[in-house]
Design a protein around this motif. Structure first.
Motif: not given
Length: 157
Positions: A37-58
Motif C-alpha cells: 500500500n501507499t501513504v494515501r491508502w494508509n491515511a484513508g484506511h485510518i480515517v475509514t477504520m476509525l469510523n468503522w470501529f466506533l460505529s458500534t459504540g458512540p
C-alpha cells in the motif's frame, strides 16, 4: 474509561494529522518494494477504520463518502482501485472532523457494553471503550507504517 483516555486518543489522532500533513502529496501514491500500500491508502484506511470501529459504540458524526469502504477497508489496495481516491486535503479534512468529534464523546458511552461483542479475527471486544482503545492502537500501527513507507520512498529516490 476516563477523560484521560479520550485525551490520549485525541493526541494520537493529532499526531496522525500532523504526520500526514507533513508528507508531500507527490509521494502519496508510490508503493515501494516490500509494501502493498501507499501513504494515501494508509491515511484513508485510518480515517475509514476509525469510523468503522466506533460505529458500534458512540459513533462519530463524521460521515465518509461511500467510496471509502471500497478504497480503504482491510484487504483493499491501490492497485485494485477503479475510482479516483481522495486528495490529501480531503483526507486531512475528514481526520480533522474526526478529531472534533472525539472532543464531544461522552465518557459514559465508552463504558457501556456493546449490544453484541465486536469480533475481528481472534480479537473480541465487549465494551465501547475496549474497541475505542483498540482503534487508536490501530492508528499508531498505521502511523508507523506510513513512516516506514516515507523512508522507503525517500531511499529509492
Amino acid at each position: 474509561m476516563s477523560q484521560a483516555s479520550i485525551q490520549t486518543a485525541k493526541t494520537a489522532h493529532q499526531l496522525v494529522i500532523g504526520s500526514i500533513q507533513a508528507i508531500p502529496e507527490e509521494i502519496y501514491d508510490i508503493t515501494p518494494a516490500g509494501f502493498n500500500n501507499t501513504v494515501r491508502w494508509n491515511a484513508g484506511h485510518i480515517v475509514t477504520m476509525l469510523n468503522w470501529f466506533l460505529s458500534t459504540g458512540p459513533a462519530l458524526n463524521t460521515k465518509l463518502p461511500e467510496s471509502y469502504a471500497g478504497l480503504f477497508m482491510t484487504g483493499t489496495k491501490p492497485s485494485d482501485w477503479t475510482v479516483t481516491p481522495p486528495s490529501k486535503s480531503e483526507l486531512i479534512q475528514f481526520l480533522s472532523a474526526q478529531l472534533d468529534d472525539l472532543s464531544n464523546l461522552d465518557i459514559e458511552s465508552l463504558n457501556a457494553p456493546l449490544s453484541a461483542p465486536f469480533e475481528m479475527g481472534p480479537l473480541k471486544f465487549e465494551t465501547a471503550g475496549e474497541l475505542f482503545n483498540f482503534a487508536f492502537i490501530h492508528e499508531a500501527v498505521h502511523l508507523g507504517i506510513i513512516s516506514s513507507l516515507v523512508k522507503a520512498v525517500q531511499a529509492d529516490h
